[in-house]
Design a protein around this motif. Structure first.
Motif, short mmCIF file in Angstrom:
data_model
loop_
_atom_site.label_atom_id
_atom_site.label_comp_id
_atom_site.label_asym_id
_atom_site.label_seq_id
_atom_site.Cartn_x
_atom_site.Cartn_y
_atom_site.Cartn_z
N SER A 58 0.86 -1.15 -0.02
CA SER A 58 -0.10 -0.08 0.15
C SER A 58 0.87 1.22 0.05
O SER A 58 1.93 1.17 0.23
CB SER A 58 -1.07 -0.03 1.56
OG SER A 58 0.10 0.22 2.40
N LYS A 59 0.26 2.27 -0.33
CA LYS A 59 1.01 3.83 -0.19
C LYS A 59 1.29 3.98 1.33
O LYS A 59 0.69 3.36 2.15
CB LYS A 59 0.08 4.71 -0.82
CG LYS A 59 -0.07 4.63 -2.31
CD LYS A 59 -0.76 5.97 -2.50
CE LYS A 59 -0.82 5.97 -4.22
NZ LYS A 59 0.33 6.28 -4.67
N GLN A 60 2.50 4.58 1.40
CA GLN A 60 2.89 4.97 2.77
C GLN A 60 1.98 5.95 3.46
O GLN A 60 1.53 6.79 2.81
CB GLN A 60 4.54 5.39 2.66
CG GLN A 60 5.10 5.38 4.19
CD GLN A 60 6.36 5.68 3.83
OE1 GLN A 60 6.81 6.84 3.91
NE2 GLN A 60 7.43 4.80 3.94
N VAL A 61 1.74 5.73 4.71
CA VAL A 61 1.09 6.82 5.50
C VAL A 61 1.63 7.28 6.59
O VAL A 61 2.56 6.57 7.10
CB VAL A 61 -0.26 5.98 6.01
CG1 VAL A 61 -1.17 7.26 6.85
CG2 VAL A 61 -1.08 5.63 4.98
N ALA A 62 1.87 8.52 6.76
CA ALA A 62 2.52 9.13 7.75
C ALA A 62 1.65 9.94 8.62
O ALA A 62 0.82 10.74 8.35
CB ALA A 62 3.66 10.11 7.00
N ALA A 63 2.05 9.73 10.03
CA ALA A 63 1.11 10.67 11.02
C ALA A 63 2.32 11.51 11.71
O ALA A 63 3.42 11.21 11.94
CB ALA A 63 0.86 9.39 11.96
N THR A 64 1.53 12.73 11.78
CA THR A 64 2.46 13.77 12.41
C THR A 64 2.10 14.35 13.83
O THR A 64 2.36 15.27 14.53
CB THR A 64 2.78 15.01 11.49
OG1 THR A 64 1.50 15.35 11.09
CG2 THR A 64 3.55 14.45 10.28
N GLU A 65 0.77 13.76 14.23
CA GLU A 65 0.12 14.38 15.30
C GLU A 65 -0.40 13.12 16.17
O GLU A 65 -0.55 11.97 15.84
CB GLU A 65 -0.92 15.08 15.15
CG GLU A 65 -0.81 16.25 14.35
CD GLU A 65 -2.01 17.19 13.96
OE1 GLU A 65 -2.95 16.45 14.52
OE2 GLU A 65 -1.95 17.90 13.37
#
Length: 700
Positions: A626-633
């Motif tokens: 899958s596409k990479q998911v980034a969390a910043t919070e």
């Protein structure tokens, strides 16, 4: 069912020449067919049989409350007098122990006959089979001599909470041990019941001489255990002869000389004597019931205990055994009265007055049904009538507590549904426990629930699974889980046990929860009774774990997992998140607060930066990522957690066995994890109506 009949003439002599045709047996006034007939003549045995051949094949003690079982052949007890000497030391004083042991030794030395075979059982802090059936007098005397005043380290009766009439000990208050006394009486009666069941392998009449200083019941609370003990004795052809080892007692108004002075006015107004007499009668009442309901006799208020042995030998010298199958097939647990008649008017008959019929599940009352579940939860051997399996997942609540999500799954084909109008209805009872340690000695969490299932009659329920979701809040450690499920139509039960480790994430480089795989999001109609945060419930929707990890191509694979205490650092923030591609083989949907970074960096600020993606592998070949998911919070600030919820459609994947791998990287700290699980993807099943959900369970 067996009925023992002793026939005597007018002079009291035994009548030994009757045939089967001479007897007529009635149950509740209805004539019963005598299917088996036997005459046991103990007096004709002039020499004892081989002493080395025993009933159980063992002479050692079994575990607490359980007689040992063996594959050894059962002893032939025909024309033998089978006697069990049962010593209830649990509440005896030292002088009472010596008194009953001396009485037993006197019987062995002077009254024991060649046809007698004796077993010794004792009850103190646990029940022990100290000697199996034997006619060897020296061996019996040796075991009896091993009993001492220290054998009575058991459960004496506690106080009732009232200081009036009790000894002045200088204590500040008198405890109320009513609940303890109820347990103690139940414990004694259940130990007796266990003994009766173990004796059932011997076909002949058995006589159990019960030495005790009384059993006091607490209202109606002990009636169920008393009834179970007497029913087990009748079913297994055991007559109980009870002996109050206290003998003839003097009850002075001020108490016995070794006791302290009494509180209150009881010693001066007669209340002390009245209370002592009432308590003594109440403790003897249970013994009297055990004897009367099993065809034995009770011996009270006498210091000569030889009479009980004489009575046992008299009652079992010669007797007829009538076997019959009741014409009343109802298993209602009711008491059924027996009456035996012979075609001679000059004889007197002695027989058991009746018995309690067995009870099936439909005739159990509420208390008995609850006791059945509790007993099964404590049992070492599991019930397997209903298949049951379970899955678990842990999520951190705070630094020292974790929510352990538990999913119980029962095949719908194992639950009998009752059709009412356009609904199929059923109820299941669930009881469970979480115990600390691999051996599960300390209970730390309990579950008890009754689930009502109502589904559309058009659904193919029997091809689906019924799933119940619950959870415990636990500290890090090793736990043993056990669950019992009972369907309430026929009472069949199933059990499941497993060991679970809740890790201490404070020691982990990347602090990550379990990964829950699911194919169903169900609405939550009823709020939980307890204020416990379930991470799988968000916005009145619950993620239902897929315990088997089997999916169909027309379903979505939902994944949920959490990262705790993600490191903060200077992170480049993307200008805008990229939308998921429509029509692709799988699309990733990040959780609230997480953004997919595909645009060029716009600004830099101190924040977390956790990256995740999903891969499917077959062998060593990656078939999808899958596409990479980034969390910043941090999306759950109260738990310092980043929650990821991923949605992957499966329609473009071919049927087969895959390895699903979750890639997680804490980009700031440089920590990572790659947990993986096998999953099976199958072709879609024929379309059926959507499942109706219940508040605490789901039909999958």
């Amino acid at each position: 069912m067996l009925a023992n009949v002793v026939v005597r003439d007018k002079k009291g002599n035994l009548v030994r020449d009757l045939k089967k045709e001479a007897f007529t047996l009635y149950e509740d006034g209805k004539k019963q067919e005598i299917s088996t007939f036997d005459f046991e003549n103990v007096d004709q045995l002039e020499t004892p049989g081989a002493a080395e051949k025993t009933v159980t094949g063992e002479t050692a003690a079994g575990p607490a409350g359980v007689l040992k079982k063996s594959d050894a052949p059962v002893m032939d007890a025909r024309d033998r007098r089978v006697i069990v000497l049962y010593f209830d030391f649990s509440a005896m004083e030292p002088d009472q122990i010596d008194r009953c042991v001396d009485a037993a030794k006197k019987y062995i030395n002077s009254q024991m006959q060649p046809a007698d075979i004796v077993a010794l059982v004792s009850l103190s802090t646990n029940m022990r089979v100290d000697l199996d059936f034997t006619g060897d007098k020296p061996k019996i005397l040796s075991v009896l001599s091993a009993y001492s005043s220290g054998s009575g380290e058991g459960f004496a009766a506690g106080d009732t909470g009232s200081a009036e009439g009790t000894a002045e000990t200088g204590g500040s208050f008198t405890p109320d041990d009513t609940d303890y006394n109820t347990f103690s009486a139940d414990w004694k009666l259940l130990a007796l019941q266990s003994t009766m069941q173990a004796l059932g392998k011997i076909e002949q009449k058995k006589s159990l001489i019960y030495f005790s200083n009384g059993i006091s019941q607490t209202g109606n609370d002990n009636q169920s255990a008393l009834r179970a003990a007497t029913a087990a004795a009748v079913k297994n052809n055991v007559s109980i002869y009870t002996v109050d080892i206290r003998g003839l007692q003097a009850l002075p108004p001020g108490g016995e000389a070794q006791n302290a002075s009494l509180h209150g006015q009881s010693a001066y107004n007669g209340a002390a004597v009245s209370g002592d007499l009432s308590g003594n009668a109440a403790s003897q009442e249970t013994l009297s019931t055990l004897a009367a309901d099993t065809g034995g006799k009770a011996f009270f208020d006498t210091n000569d205990f030889s009479g009980v042995f004489t009575q046992v030998q008299k009652d079992s010298s010669a007797y007829y055994v009538l076997g019959f199958t009741s014409s009343n097939l109802l298993k209602d647990g009711h008491y059924r009265r027996l009456k035996v008649m012979v075609n001679r008017a000059d004889v007197k008959l002695e027989f058991r007055p009746g018995y309690y019929a067995g009870r099936d599940y439909q005739h159990l009352n509420r208390a008995d049904r609850e006791a059945q579940l509790e007993d099964e939860l404590a049992a070492e051997l599991p019930q397997t009538d209903v298949p049951l399996y379970a899955g678990t997942a842990y999520f951190r609540q705070d630094e020292s507590h974790y929510y352990l999500a538990v999913s119980l799954v029962v095949p719908g084909s194992q639950i009998p549904f009752v059709q009412e109008k356009d609904k199929d209805n059923a109820t299941i009872d669930i009881i469970g426990e979480a115990r600390l340690g691999e051996k599960g000695r300390v209970p730390v969490g309990q579950l008890r629930d009754t689930v009502k299932l109502a589904v559309d009659s058009t659904q193919q329920v029997r091809r689906k699974n019924v799933q119940y979701n619950t959870g415990f809040v636990l500290a890090p450690g090793n736990y043993h889980l056990k669950f019992i499920v009972r369907e309430n139509q026929t009472g069949r039960m199933g059990s499941f046990e497993t060991d679970v480790q809740v890790p201490d994430l404070r020691k982990a480089p990347l602090r990550m929860s379990s990964v829950v795989l699911s194919s169903l999001r169900a609405p939550v109609t009823n709020a939980p009774k307890k204020k416990v945060v379930n991470p799988l419930i968000q916005d009145q929707t619950q993620l239902v774990p897929n315990v088997t990890h089997v999916f169909t191509r027309d379903q979505h694979l939902y994944l949920q997992y959490e990262i705790y205490d993600a490191a903060k650092g200077k992170v480049a923030i993307a200008a805008a998140p990229a939308a998921a591609q429509s029509g692709s083989a799988a699309a990733a949907t990040p959780s609230s607060g997480a953004t997919a970074q595909t645009a060029q960096p716009k600004e830099t600020r101190e924040s977390i930066h956790v990256l995740t993606s999903i891969e499917f592998l077959q062998g060593n070949v990656k078939v999808y990522e899958s596409k990479q998911v980034a969390a910043t919070e941090v999306t759950a600030p109260d738990r310092k957690a980043v929650v990821f919820q991923i949605d992957l459609p499966l329609q473009s994947l071919k049927p087969g066995l895959y390895v699903c791998q979750v890639n997680v990287i804490d980009d700031v700290a440089g920590n990572f994890a790659f947990p993986r699980w096998p999953i099976l993807i199958k072709n879609a099943a024929p379309a059926v109506a959507p499942a109706t959900q219940t508040s605490s369970s789901s039909v999958r």
